[in-house]
Write a protein that holds these residues in place. Structure first.
Motif, short mmCIF file in Angstrom:
data_model
loop_
_atom_site.label_atom_id
_atom_site.label_comp_id
_atom_site.label_asym_id
_atom_site.label_seq_id
_atom_site.Cartn_x
_atom_site.Cartn_y
_atom_site.Cartn_z
N MET A 34 0.83 -1.21 0.00
CA MET A 34 0.00 0.00 0.00
C MET A 34 0.86 1.26 0.00
SD MET A 34 -3.04 -0.84 2.63
CE MET A 34 -4.47 -1.82 2.20
N GLN A 39 -3.85 1.49 -2.09
CA GLN A 39 -4.75 0.35 -1.87
C GLN A 39 -5.38 -0.02 -3.20
OE1 GLN A 39 -7.46 0.87 1.40
NE2 GLN A 39 -8.89 -0.59 0.53
N ARG A 60 -6.54 -5.96 4.47
CA ARG A 60 -6.40 -4.57 3.99
C ARG A 60 -6.75 -3.59 5.11
NH1 ARG A 60 -8.73 -7.32 -0.57
NH2 ARG A 60 -10.77 -6.82 0.22
N CYS A 64 -4.15 -0.93 6.84
CA CYS A 64 -4.42 0.51 6.97
C CYS A 64 -4.20 0.96 8.41
CB CYS A 64 -5.85 0.85 6.53
SG CYS A 64 -6.09 0.75 4.75
#
Length: 82
Positions: A34, A39, A60, A64
């Motif tokens: 990322m 993303q 994901r 983050c």
């Protein structure tokens, strides 16, 4: 049609069964990806009152969080009808 929007990470609820599939190495690799490319795949959530329930994208979402993000882009999907 799915609608993309930004939501606060703290408003995304991860069901217990899904949380048990978490692979820290996968999260680390995704976080690095990322940083390099952004993303690529969306996080899917469904509305549930004032919060959102994670449908797809646990790693994901965790990546983050690991990168210090407080909001994430998500797609809202409808709950499956049983």
């Amino acid at each position: 049609m799915m609608k993309k929007q930004m939501v606060a990470i703290q408003d995304v609820y991860v069901p217990v069964q899904r949380r048990q599939t978490l692979d820290p190495q996968k999260v680390e690799a995704l976080a690095e990806s990322m940083l390099a490319k952004g993303q690529e795949a969306p996080i899917l959530v469904r509305p549930d009152g004032k919060r959102f329930v994670l449908v797809e994208g646990l790693h994901r979402l965790e990546a983050c969080k690991a990168l210090g993000e407080t909001t994430v882009p998500v797609y809202l999907v409808q709950a499956r009808k049983h």
